[in-house]
Motif scaffolding. Structure first.
Motif, PDB file in Angstrom:
ATOM      1  N   GLU A  41       0.828  -1.199   0.000  1.00 29.76           N
ATOM      2  CA  GLU A  41       0.000   0.000   0.000  1.00 29.76           C
ATOM      3  C   GLU A  41       0.859   1.244   0.000  1.00 29.76           C
ATOM      4  OE1 GLU A  41      -3.100   0.246   2.857  1.00 29.76           O
ATOM      5  OE2 GLU A  41      -3.810  -1.789   2.449  1.00 29.76           O
ATOM      6  N   ASP A  66      -7.480   0.568 -18.628  1.00 28.34           N
ATOM      7  CA  ASP A  66      -8.207  -0.604 -18.112  1.00 28.34           C
ATOM      8  C   ASP A  66      -7.468  -1.901 -18.453  1.00 28.34           C
ATOM      9  OD1 ASP A  66      -8.735  -0.304 -20.813  1.00 28.34           O
ATOM     10  OD2 ASP A  66     -10.914  -0.213 -20.604  1.00 28.34           O
ATOM     11  N   LEU A  67      -6.747  -1.888 -19.572  1.00 28.97           N
ATOM     12  CA  LEU A  67      -5.990  -3.087 -19.952  1.00 28.97           C
ATOM     13  C   LEU A  67      -4.862  -3.351 -18.945  1.00 28.97           C
ATOM     14  CD1 LEU A  67      -5.377  -5.384 -21.919  1.00 28.97           C
ATOM     15  CD2 LEU A  67      -4.110  -3.769 -23.332  1.00 28.97           C
ATOM     16  N   GLN A  70      -6.330  -4.724 -15.375  1.00 27.19           N
ATOM     17  CA  GLN A  70      -6.895  -6.073 -15.259  1.00 27.19           C
ATOM     18  C   GLN A  70      -5.804  -7.147 -15.194  1.00 27.19           C
ATOM     19  OE1 GLN A  70      -8.571  -7.474 -19.423  1.00 27.19           O
ATOM     20  NE2 GLN A  70      -8.787  -5.277 -19.265  1.00 27.19           N
ATOM     21  N   GLN A  71      -4.530  -6.753 -15.293  1.00 22.52           N
ATOM     22  CA  GLN A  71      -3.452  -7.750 -15.226  1.00 22.52           C
ATOM     23  C   GLN A  71      -3.107  -8.038 -13.759  1.00 22.52           C
ATOM     24  OE1 GLN A  71      -2.755  -8.940 -18.234  1.00 22.52           O
ATOM     25  NE2 GLN A  71      -4.066  -7.325 -19.086  1.00 22.52           N
ATOM     26  N   ARG A  72      -2.671  -9.277 -13.498  1.00 19.39           N
ATOM     27  CA  ARG A  72      -2.183  -9.648 -12.161  1.00 19.39           C
ATOM     28  C   ARG A  72      -0.898 -10.433 -12.381  1.00 19.39           C
ATOM     29  NH1 ARG A  72      -5.361  -6.460 -11.343  1.00 19.39           N
ATOM     30  NH2 ARG A  72      -7.259  -6.474 -10.108  1.00 19.39           N
ATOM     31  N   LEU A  73       0.224  -9.730 -12.417  1.00 23.46           N
ATOM     32  CA  LEU A  73       1.451 -10.377 -12.862  1.00 23.46           C
ATOM     33  C   LEU A  73       2.572 -10.229 -11.843  1.00 23.46           C
ATOM     34  CD1 LEU A  73       1.412  -9.044 -16.541  1.00 23.46           C
ATOM     35  CD2 LEU A  73       0.547 -11.223 -15.700  1.00 23.46           C
ATOM     36  N   PRO A  74       3.454 -11.244 -11.806  1.00 18.18           N
ATOM     37  CA  PRO A  74       4.645 -11.113 -10.960  1.00 18.18           C
ATOM     38  C   PRO A  74       5.614 -10.112 -11.603  1.00 18.18           C
ATOM     39  CG  PRO A  74       4.736 -13.146 -12.219  1.00 18.18           C
ATOM     40  CD  PRO A  74       3.406 -12.516 -12.523  1.00 18.18           C
ATOM     41  N   ARG A 107       0.978  -3.084  -7.104  1.00 18.10           N
ATOM     42  CA  ARG A 107      -0.469  -2.881  -7.150  1.00 18.10           C
ATOM     43  C   ARG A 107      -1.211  -4.010  -7.856  1.00 18.10           C
ATOM     44  NH1 ARG A 107      -4.525   0.820  -6.573  1.00 18.10           N
ATOM     45  NH2 ARG A 107      -5.976   1.135  -8.287  1.00 18.10           N
ATOM     46  N   ASP A 114      -9.336  -9.873  -7.976  1.00 19.93           N
ATOM     47  CA  ASP A 114      -9.695  -9.409  -9.320  1.00 19.93           C
ATOM     48  C   ASP A 114     -10.284  -8.008  -9.305  1.00 19.93           C
ATOM     49  OD1 ASP A 114      -8.828 -11.718 -10.365  1.00 19.93           O
ATOM     50  OD2 ASP A 114     -10.797 -12.576 -10.785  1.00 19.93           O
ATOM     51  N   GLN A 115     -11.110  -7.754  -8.293  1.00 19.41           N
ATOM     52  CA  GLN A 115     -11.824  -6.485  -8.285  1.00 19.41           C
ATOM     53  C   GLN A 115     -11.031  -5.438  -7.518  1.00 19.41           C
ATOM     54  OE1 GLN A 115     -14.254  -6.644 -10.281  1.00 19.41           O
ATOM     55  NE2 GLN A 115     -14.461  -8.865 -10.347  1.00 19.41           N
ATOM     56  N   LEU A 116     -10.460  -4.512  -8.252  1.00 17.93           N
ATOM     57  CA  LEU A 116      -9.720  -3.389  -7.682  1.00 17.93           C
ATOM     58  C   LEU A 116     -10.305  -2.134  -8.312  1.00 17.93           C
ATOM     59  CD1 LEU A 116      -5.850  -3.890  -7.685  1.00 17.93           C
ATOM     60  CD2 LEU A 116      -7.288  -3.296  -5.762  1.00 17.93           C
ATOM     61  N   PRO A 117     -10.157  -1.007  -7.646  1.00 19.94           N
ATOM     62  CA  PRO A 117     -10.655   0.210  -8.303  1.00 19.94           C
ATOM     63  C   PRO A 117      -9.877   0.480  -9.585  1.00 19.94           C
ATOM     64  CG  PRO A 117      -9.364   0.751  -6.353  1.00 19.94           C
ATOM     65  CD  PRO A 117      -9.575  -0.723  -6.339  1.00 19.94           C
ATOM     66  N   ASP A 120      -7.200   5.584 -10.288  1.00 21.56           N
ATOM     67  CA  ASP A 120      -7.995   6.605  -9.635  1.00 21.56           C
ATOM     68  C   ASP A 120      -7.595   8.003 -10.093  1.00 21.56           C
ATOM     69  OD1 ASP A 120      -9.448   8.095  -8.019  1.00 21.56           O
ATOM     70  OD2 ASP A 120      -8.651   7.312  -6.136  1.00 21.56           O
TER      71      ASP A 120
END
Lengths: 215, 394
Positions: A41, A66-67, A70-74, A107, A114-117, A120
């Motif tokens: 954080e 937005d692309l 939506q990624q969740r990568l190391p 981040r 999956d659901q993050l703002p 911002d």
């Protein structure tokens, strides 16, 4: 968290200063072992203003943020992705790439839900990418420079040769004759157009304006 | 001296205040995000990327055999080309390379060839990418980057016959009019083997579900390679080049490839060779009820679709006990070679409360839809069992 009022500035300031120091420390650590949620954080909060401005200014030339979100990568895959984009022409310096990888891997790593703002917009206004020199008389735009700046920042929406696309046609657009309105729109955004005040220098904007007048 | 010190301190405080404000805001946003967002699918499409526009079809739409054009999933790397490049007056299709007679055709010329209509599933290679673990980069498609439509156009083989293919030809390169924003980004250039190009069912389509091909779906002309993933179905087609080799460049040589044999996730680049994504794999979806729906205790109609690349669907089975036992669904409706097959099942829930419905399909080649799909670096060809969780009313 309320805004810091003038009266409690000093007390709150101490507390904040320590947070900033911790934040800076964590940023330094980000390259190493996995971080705790709280550390993430802090990294996100510390880097977000500049990172989100970069994402808006550099990545969204080709795709909306937005692309990214939506990624969740190391970290290694974020590094590969940022390098791929640089290779393809994203205007990101080595130092900016490093900052982006630290921010993105804190981040948007695989442990994040999956659901993050979405990115911002409130976090976007802080640090300008370019520092303004002290004003020294009126700015004179250079059309030749403006062409390149337009291509990398504006063309994605306003089309090749400013003939319009997702955003309005700017060639021969009446707004060019109302310089104050033009500047207001570029600096602070209008409707779906985001504010570019943090991504473009005043000289950049003057150059773009000069180039648009030639179209 | 002291003045500038005070100034920089104030600036510092402003920055700190801003950062903390941002942090607070970010934290405040967190709890709301804990709720599953995106479950409410009321619009015609679920948007994954605003620009270039990438959007999937809400699965409830798959209760109908043909997917309506305005709901059909949209995917491209650069978005539609500039209008001038595909305006009918100026648009031309050029056929060149290893051929005897180069062709340059208007849309009117093209329509002189025999008119063919084929119903076919078109599916994004990355459909279901979001379900791969560990996660992989790319548009996080879930269940709806697929659709079934009636495509009308001409056979690619008829054009190639007119052009006269030379013996050295092995591949047919396909190029659309879409262009990247920044010129240093590689073009979306693809190729298909000559064998697929001259297959009588491979067509260049100018109509979709009886209407002129919509802009987002490749107007005025796109390739349809029935049974194959949509990375071969080039939109806004303008150039066909017959050649000895596969297309060069990123989108053929690096992207849209999968390992020949299964590899360990994130094991670095596979030692196995990578091959282009081509045929679709056997897959089924539950269109109704929807995820999160409430259903009654009386019989509930469970329905959906199933398809496979180059084989017919033979069975669709449902499980209500996490895959321990399976019950066969009834195949219904149209039965066409490259289209999907609709299925139904009358379910009598045994108890109130939460219930999961799983489905899997089997094709005539014996392929069975697996529980999960082998991990691959770009998350292609997902075909794990489909799952819908509902609440049975008391």
């Amino acid at each position: 968290m309320e805004r810091v009022g003038p009266r409690d500035r000093d007390g709150a300031g101490m507390m904040m200063l320590s947070r900033i120091l911790i934040g800076a420390f964590v940023v330094g650590m980000a390259g190493g072992a996995a971080m705790t949620g709280a550390q993430e954080e802090d990294v996100v909060a510390t880097l977000a203003p500049r990172a989100e401005t970069l994402i808006l200014a550099r990545c969204s030339v080709c795709h909306t943020p937005d692309l990214v979100a939506q990624q969740r990568l190391p970290k290694d895959r974020w590094e590969a992705t940022v390098q791929k984009m640089r290779h393809w022409g994203a205007e990101i310096t080595e130092e900016e790439a490093g900052l982006l990888v630290r921010f993105l891997s804190a981040r948007y790593h695989p442990g994040v839900p999956d659901q993050l703002p979405p990115l911002d917009s409130e976090l976007r206004k802080a640090e300008p990418l370019t520092q303004e020199p002290a004003a020294e008389g009126p700015l004179v735009g250079v059309a030749v420079r403006g062409a390149g700046i337009f291509e990398h920042n504006c063309q994605a929406c306003h089309g090749t040769g400013a003939t319009g696309g997702f955003g309005p046609k700017l060639a021969k657009n009446p707004i060019l004759k109302h310089e104050d309105l033009f500047w207001e729109t570029v600096l602070h955004g209008r409707g779906p157009m985001p504010a570019w005040g943090a991504a473009l220098s005043h000289q950049d904007i003057a150059d773009i304006h000069a180039w648009l007048l030639t179209k | 001296m002291s003045d500038s010190g005070a100034l920089s301190r104030r600036t510092c405080f402003q920055r700190i205040a801003f950062l903390l404000g941002g942090l607070a805001l970010w934290r405040r946003v967190q709890p709301a995000q804990a709720e599953p967002a995106g479950v409410v699918e009321t619009g015609p499409q679920t948007v994954r990327v605003m620009r270039p526009y990438d959007a999937e079809t809400p699965v409830r739409e798959f209760a109908s055999y043909l997917t309506p054009n305005h709901r059909f999933f949209v995917r491209s790397h650069f978005g539609p080309p500039e209008a001038a490049l595909i305006a009918e007056a100026d648009w031309r299709l050029r056929v060149g390379g290893l051929i005897e007679h180069p062709l340059e055709l208007t849309l009117k010329d093209l329509k002189q060839f025999e008119r063919i209509t084929i119903t076919a599933v078109v599916q994004c290679s990355g459909n279901g990418r979001a379900f791969h673990r560990p996660k992989v980069p790319g548009v996080q498609w879930e269940r709806g980057a697929v659709g079934n439509a009636q495509w009308t156009g001409v056979r690619l083989r008829d054009l190639l016959a007119k052009a006269g293919v030379r013996p050295a030809a092995k591949h047919v390169q396909l190029q659309g009019a879409d262009r990247p924003v920044v010129a240093s980004v590689p073009l979306f250039t693809r190729s298909i083997p000559l064998e697929k190009a001259v297959h009588p069912d491979t067509i260049l389509a100018y109509e979709m579900n009886g209407r002129p091909l919509p802009l987002l779906h490749g107007a005025p002309l796109r390739v349809i390679t029935p049974g194959w993933m949509a990375d071969s179905c080039i939109k806004w087609l303008t150039e066909i080049t017959v050649q000895a080799d596969e297309a060069k460049g990123y989108y053929m040589q690096t992207a849209y490839r999968v390992p020949v044999t299964a590899i360990q996730p994130n094991s670095g680049l596979p030692g196995t060779s990578m091959v282009p994504v081509e045929a679709m794999v056997v897959k089924s979806l539950i269109a109704s009820p929807g995820n999160g729906d409430e259903v009654g205790r009386g019989p509930v109609t469970v329905q959906g679709v199933a398809w496979s690349g180059e084989s017919a669907i033979t069975t669709v089975e449902l499980s209500f006990d996490e895959g321990r036992t399976w019950e066969q669904a009834r195949l219904v409706g149209e039965d066409e070679p490259y289209a999907w097959r609709q299925w139904q099942f009358l379910w009598k829930p045994k108890a109130a409360g939460s219930a999961s419905i799983l489905c899997r399909a089997t094709d005539s080649a014996g392929q069975v839809q697996p529980q999960t799909t082998a991990w691959n670096p770009s998350g292609f060809l997902w075909n794990g069992w489909d799952r819908v969780t509902v609440t049975v009313q008391a």
